[in-house]
Motif scaffolding. Structure first.
Motif, PDB file in Angstrom:
ATOM      1  N   THR A  97       0.833  -1.194   0.000  1.00 59.78           N
ATOM      2  CA  THR A  97       0.000   0.000   0.000  1.00 59.78           C
ATOM      3  C   THR A  97       0.867   1.244   0.000  1.00 59.78           C
ATOM      4  O   THR A  97       1.993   1.242   0.509  1.00 59.78           O
TER       5      THR A  97
ATOM      6  N   GLN B  72      -6.072  -4.655  -3.597  1.00 57.12           N
ATOM      7  CA  GLN B  72      -4.833  -5.184  -3.051  1.00 57.12           C
ATOM      8  C   GLN B  72      -4.599  -6.650  -3.423  1.00 57.12           C
ATOM      9  O   GLN B  72      -3.470  -7.118  -3.401  1.00 57.12           O
TER      10      GLN B  72
ATOM     11  N   ALA C 170      -2.003   1.261  -4.754  1.00 55.13           N
ATOM     12  CA  ALA C 170      -1.017   0.181  -4.746  1.00 55.13           C
ATOM     13  C   ALA C 170       0.282   0.659  -5.374  1.00 55.13           C
ATOM     14  O   ALA C 170       0.276   1.408  -6.354  1.00 55.13           O
TER      15      ALA C 170
END
Length: 272
Positions: free
Chosen positions: A5, A159, A205
Protein backbone atom coordinates in the motif's frame (compact mmCIF):
# COMPACT_ATOMS: atom_id res chain seq x y z
CA UNK A 1 3.69 -8.55 -9.09
CA UNK A 2 4.84 -7.53 -5.62
CA UNK A 3 2.99 -4.57 -4.23
CA UNK A 4 2.47 -2.69 -1.03
CA UNK A 5 0.00 0.00 0.00
CA UNK A 6 1.09 3.57 -0.63
CA UNK A 7 0.88 4.37 3.09
CA UNK A 8 3.15 1.47 4.04
CA UNK A 9 5.58 2.25 1.23
CA UNK A 10 6.02 5.82 2.48
CA UNK A 11 6.76 4.42 5.95
CA UNK A 12 9.30 2.01 4.44
CA UNK A 13 11.00 4.87 2.60
CA UNK A 14 11.15 6.84 5.82
CA UNK A 15 12.72 3.93 7.69
CA UNK A 16 15.12 3.52 4.79
CA UNK A 17 16.51 6.99 5.36
CA UNK A 18 14.92 9.00 2.57
CA UNK A 19 13.77 11.58 5.10
CA UNK A 20 16.64 11.12 7.53
CA UNK A 21 14.39 9.37 10.02
CA UNK A 22 17.43 7.84 11.70
CA UNK A 23 20.37 9.80 12.97
CA UNK A 24 23.65 8.14 13.82
CA UNK A 25 26.11 9.31 16.42
CA UNK A 26 29.83 9.82 16.03
CA UNK A 27 31.28 9.33 12.59
CA UNK A 28 28.28 7.37 11.38
CA UNK A 29 26.06 7.95 8.40
CA UNK A 30 22.74 6.50 7.25
CA UNK A 31 22.01 6.18 3.56
CA UNK A 32 19.95 4.30 1.01
CA UNK A 33 20.96 2.76 -2.29
CA UNK A 34 19.72 0.41 -4.99
CA UNK A 35 21.89 -2.51 -5.97
CA UNK A 36 22.15 -6.14 -6.99
CA UNK A 37 22.94 -8.97 -4.58
CA UNK A 38 26.04 -10.75 -5.88
CA UNK A 39 29.30 -12.40 -4.89
CA UNK A 40 32.28 -10.10 -4.51
CA UNK A 41 35.69 -11.08 -3.17
CA UNK A 42 34.31 -14.43 -1.91
CA UNK A 43 31.44 -12.95 0.09
CA UNK A 44 27.91 -11.63 -0.47
CA UNK A 45 27.77 -7.96 -1.42
CA UNK A 46 25.31 -5.46 -2.82
CA UNK A 47 26.77 -4.10 -6.05
CA UNK A 48 26.01 -0.42 -6.60
CA UNK A 49 27.31 2.30 -8.89
CA UNK A 50 29.14 3.77 -5.90
CA UNK A 51 30.92 0.53 -5.09
CA UNK A 52 30.17 -2.76 -3.35
CA UNK A 53 28.71 -2.79 0.16
CA UNK A 54 29.03 -5.71 2.55
CA UNK A 55 27.05 -6.52 5.67
CA UNK A 56 27.53 -9.64 7.83
CA UNK A 57 23.77 -10.22 7.87
CA UNK A 58 23.66 -10.74 4.09
CA UNK A 59 24.83 -14.35 4.49
CA UNK A 60 22.07 -14.98 7.03
CA UNK A 61 19.42 -13.45 4.77
CA UNK A 62 20.56 -15.54 1.80
CA UNK A 63 20.82 -18.72 3.87
CA UNK A 64 17.29 -18.28 5.22
CA UNK A 65 15.85 -17.54 1.76
CA UNK A 66 14.96 -13.94 2.60
CA UNK A 67 17.30 -12.57 -0.09
CA UNK A 68 18.26 -13.99 -3.47
CA UNK A 69 21.41 -13.77 -5.56
CA UNK A 70 20.89 -11.70 -8.69
CA UNK A 71 17.87 -9.86 -7.32
CA UNK A 72 17.68 -6.08 -7.02
CA UNK A 73 17.11 -4.34 -3.69
CA UNK A 74 16.71 -0.99 -2.09
CA UNK A 75 18.97 -1.11 0.95
CA UNK A 76 18.90 1.28 3.89
CA UNK A 77 22.15 1.06 5.81
CA UNK A 78 24.33 2.67 8.43
CA UNK A 79 28.07 2.97 7.90
CA UNK A 80 30.58 3.63 10.68
CA UNK A 81 33.59 5.36 9.16
CA UNK A 82 35.61 4.80 12.33
CA UNK A 83 35.64 1.02 11.85
CA UNK A 84 39.07 -0.27 10.77
CA UNK A 85 37.44 -2.17 7.88
CA UNK A 86 36.20 1.15 6.45
CA UNK A 87 39.64 2.72 6.27
CA UNK A 88 40.80 3.56 2.76
CA UNK A 89 43.45 0.86 2.83
CA UNK A 90 41.01 -1.85 3.96
CA UNK A 91 38.37 -0.84 1.42
CA UNK A 92 41.01 -0.99 -1.31
CA UNK A 93 42.04 -4.46 -0.12
CA UNK A 94 38.57 -5.93 0.39
CA UNK A 95 36.82 -4.16 -2.48
CA UNK A 96 33.78 -3.18 -0.41
CA UNK A 97 32.42 -0.92 2.33
CA UNK A 98 31.21 -2.60 5.54
CA UNK A 99 27.76 -1.52 6.74
CA UNK A 100 24.83 -2.51 8.94
CA UNK A 101 21.53 -3.04 7.14
CA UNK A 102 18.60 -1.13 8.65
CA UNK A 103 15.91 -2.17 6.15
CA UNK A 104 15.66 -3.63 2.68
CA UNK A 105 13.04 -4.14 0.02
CA UNK A 106 13.28 -6.48 -2.97
CA UNK A 107 12.29 -5.28 -6.44
CA UNK A 108 10.28 -7.52 -8.74
CA UNK A 109 12.65 -8.36 -11.61
CA UNK A 110 11.78 -7.91 -15.29
CA UNK A 111 13.70 -7.67 -18.56
CA UNK A 112 13.20 -4.84 -21.02
CA UNK A 113 11.86 -5.79 -24.45
CA UNK A 114 14.02 -4.51 -27.29
CA UNK A 115 11.07 -4.36 -29.67
CA UNK A 116 8.35 -1.83 -29.03
CA UNK A 117 5.03 -3.14 -27.78
CA UNK A 118 2.25 -1.79 -30.03
CA UNK A 119 1.47 1.65 -28.57
CA UNK A 120 -1.78 2.09 -30.52
CA UNK A 121 -3.60 -1.03 -29.34
CA UNK A 122 -5.15 -1.80 -25.96
CA UNK A 123 -3.71 -5.04 -24.66
CA UNK A 124 -5.84 -7.78 -23.16
CA UNK A 125 -6.43 -6.93 -19.47
CA UNK A 126 -4.53 -3.64 -19.84
CA UNK A 127 -4.39 -1.55 -16.66
CA UNK A 128 -4.25 2.22 -16.30
CA UNK A 129 -1.16 3.49 -14.45
CA UNK A 130 -1.42 6.52 -12.15
CA UNK A 131 2.32 7.19 -12.19
CA UNK A 132 5.24 5.41 -13.80
CA UNK A 133 7.59 7.07 -11.31
CA UNK A 134 6.11 7.60 -7.86
CA UNK A 135 7.49 10.89 -6.56
CA UNK A 136 10.32 11.13 -4.06
CA UNK A 137 7.99 12.95 -1.66
CA UNK A 138 5.63 9.96 -1.66
CA UNK A 139 8.43 7.46 -1.04
CA UNK A 140 9.28 6.68 -4.65
CA UNK A 141 12.53 4.85 -5.39
CA UNK A 142 13.56 5.60 -8.98
CA UNK A 143 17.20 4.97 -9.77
CA UNK A 144 19.70 3.27 -12.07
CA UNK A 145 22.56 0.95 -11.22
CA UNK A 146 24.77 -1.22 -13.40
CA UNK A 147 22.44 -3.19 -15.71
CA UNK A 148 19.16 -2.31 -14.02
CA UNK A 149 16.65 0.52 -13.95
CA UNK A 150 14.59 0.67 -10.73
CA UNK A 151 11.16 2.28 -10.79
CA UNK A 152 8.29 2.65 -8.35
CA UNK A 153 4.88 2.51 -10.06
CA UNK A 154 1.56 3.71 -8.63
CA UNK A 155 -1.70 2.02 -9.68
CA UNK A 156 -5.28 2.24 -8.41
CA UNK A 157 -6.32 -1.39 -8.01
CA UNK A 158 -7.51 -3.87 -5.36
CA UNK A 159 -4.83 -5.18 -3.05
CA UNK A 160 -5.48 -8.78 -4.13
CA UNK A 161 -5.01 -8.00 -7.81
CA UNK A 162 -1.78 -9.16 -9.41
CA UNK A 163 -0.16 -7.25 -12.27
CA UNK A 164 2.62 -8.01 -14.69
CA UNK A 165 4.72 -5.31 -16.34
CA UNK A 166 6.30 -4.68 -19.71
CA UNK A 167 8.98 -2.10 -20.54
CA UNK A 168 9.98 -1.74 -24.18
CA UNK A 169 11.67 0.57 -26.65
CA UNK A 170 11.89 0.94 -30.41
CA UNK A 171 14.97 -1.05 -31.38
CA UNK A 172 14.63 0.02 -35.02
CA UNK A 173 15.09 3.62 -33.89
CA UNK A 174 18.44 2.71 -32.41
CA UNK A 175 20.06 5.29 -30.15
CA UNK A 176 18.46 8.23 -31.95
CA UNK A 177 16.85 10.40 -29.26
CA UNK A 178 13.64 12.40 -29.56
CA UNK A 179 14.39 16.14 -29.58
CA UNK A 180 11.78 18.47 -28.13
CA UNK A 181 12.18 22.00 -26.81
CA UNK A 182 15.94 21.87 -27.15
CA UNK A 183 16.22 18.71 -25.04
CA UNK A 184 16.94 15.10 -25.99
CA UNK A 185 14.92 12.18 -24.65
CA UNK A 186 15.41 8.42 -24.85
CA UNK A 187 11.90 6.97 -24.92
CA UNK A 188 10.76 3.85 -23.06
CA UNK A 189 7.19 2.55 -22.92
CA UNK A 190 5.68 1.01 -19.78
CA UNK A 191 2.57 -1.24 -19.80
CA UNK A 192 0.71 -3.11 -17.05
CA UNK A 193 -1.77 -5.97 -17.40
CA UNK A 194 -3.78 -7.73 -14.72
CA UNK A 195 -3.45 -11.45 -14.04
CA UNK A 196 -6.66 -11.83 -12.04
CA UNK A 197 -9.99 -10.14 -11.36
CA UNK A 198 -11.19 -8.81 -8.03
CA UNK A 199 -14.44 -7.53 -6.58
CA UNK A 200 -12.69 -5.57 -3.87
CA UNK A 201 -12.40 -1.77 -3.88
CA UNK A 202 -9.45 -0.02 -5.47
CA UNK A 203 -6.61 1.14 -3.24
CA UNK A 204 -3.36 3.02 -3.79
CA UNK A 205 -1.02 0.18 -4.75
CA UNK A 206 2.72 0.63 -5.27
CA UNK A 207 4.90 -1.69 -7.34
CA UNK A 208 8.69 -1.57 -6.95
CA UNK A 209 10.29 -3.11 -10.04
CA UNK A 210 13.74 -3.53 -11.52
CA UNK A 211 14.22 -3.89 -15.27
CA UNK A 212 17.30 -5.51 -16.75
CA UNK A 213 18.39 -3.19 -19.54
CA UNK A 214 21.73 -4.78 -20.46
CA UNK A 215 23.82 -2.44 -22.58
CA UNK A 216 20.95 -0.04 -23.27
CA UNK A 217 21.83 2.57 -20.64
CA UNK A 218 25.54 2.41 -21.52
CA UNK A 219 24.67 2.91 -25.17
CA UNK A 220 22.43 5.86 -24.26
CA UNK A 221 25.18 7.42 -22.13
CA UNK A 222 27.82 7.03 -24.81
CA UNK A 223 25.46 8.39 -27.46
CA UNK A 224 24.58 11.42 -25.34
CA UNK A 225 28.25 12.09 -24.60
CA UNK A 226 28.95 11.95 -28.32
CA UNK A 227 26.13 14.40 -29.07
CA UNK A 228 27.28 16.80 -26.35
CA UNK A 229 30.80 16.92 -27.76
CA UNK A 230 32.86 19.65 -26.13
CA UNK A 231 29.92 20.52 -23.85
CA UNK A 232 30.25 17.19 -22.03
CA UNK A 233 31.30 17.35 -18.38
CA UNK A 234 31.18 15.21 -15.24
CA UNK A 235 27.80 16.70 -14.34
CA UNK A 236 26.25 16.03 -17.76
CA UNK A 237 23.11 13.88 -17.76
CA UNK A 238 20.95 11.81 -20.07
CA UNK A 239 17.16 11.62 -19.75
CA UNK A 240 14.99 8.54 -20.05
CA UNK A 241 11.38 9.43 -20.81
CA UNK A 242 8.98 6.82 -19.45
CA UNK A 243 5.67 6.75 -21.33
CA UNK A 244 2.72 5.06 -19.60
CA UNK A 245 -1.00 4.49 -20.20
CA UNK A 246 -2.80 7.01 -18.00
CA UNK A 247 -6.31 6.40 -19.35
CA UNK A 248 -8.27 4.22 -21.75
CA UNK A 249 -11.00 6.13 -23.60
CA UNK A 250 -13.32 4.42 -26.07
CA UNK A 251 -10.76 1.61 -26.49
CA UNK A 252 -8.01 4.14 -27.19
CA UNK A 253 -4.88 4.64 -25.12
CA UNK A 254 -4.11 7.98 -23.52
CA UNK A 255 -0.38 8.33 -22.90
CA UNK A 256 1.48 10.44 -20.37
CA UNK A 257 5.18 10.47 -19.58
CA UNK A 258 7.65 11.16 -16.80
CA UNK A 259 11.39 11.71 -16.90
CA UNK A 260 14.25 9.92 -15.18
CA UNK A 261 17.56 11.76 -15.53
CA UNK A 262 20.96 10.38 -14.55
CA UNK A 263 24.63 11.28 -14.82
CA UNK A 264 26.40 10.08 -17.94
CA UNK A 265 29.84 9.56 -16.40
CA UNK A 266 29.22 6.27 -14.50
CA UNK A 267 28.19 4.53 -17.74
CA UNK A 268 30.47 5.84 -20.48
CA UNK A 269 33.37 3.80 -21.83
CA UNK A 270 36.75 4.99 -20.63
CA UNK A 271 37.92 4.99 -24.23
CA UNK A 272 35.25 7.52 -25.27
Amino acid sequence: MKKITLHLFVILACIAGFTSCLEGGGNRETNGVVGILDIGNSTYVIKTLGGDIYAPELATYVGSGKMNLGSGYYISYEIDWDLPENSQSMIAASGYYTVSILAYYEAEKYSMDYYLTDTSTVQTNEMVVSAALLSYENGGINDITNNFVFMTHHVKCPQDMKLTWNLSYDYDKGMTPTEEGGKRYYDLFLRATKLNDSEKADTDAVFFNSYYVGDYVRNVANREKELLGSNYGQNSTFTLRIHYVSEIKDDKLVWKHQELAYWISPFVSSQN
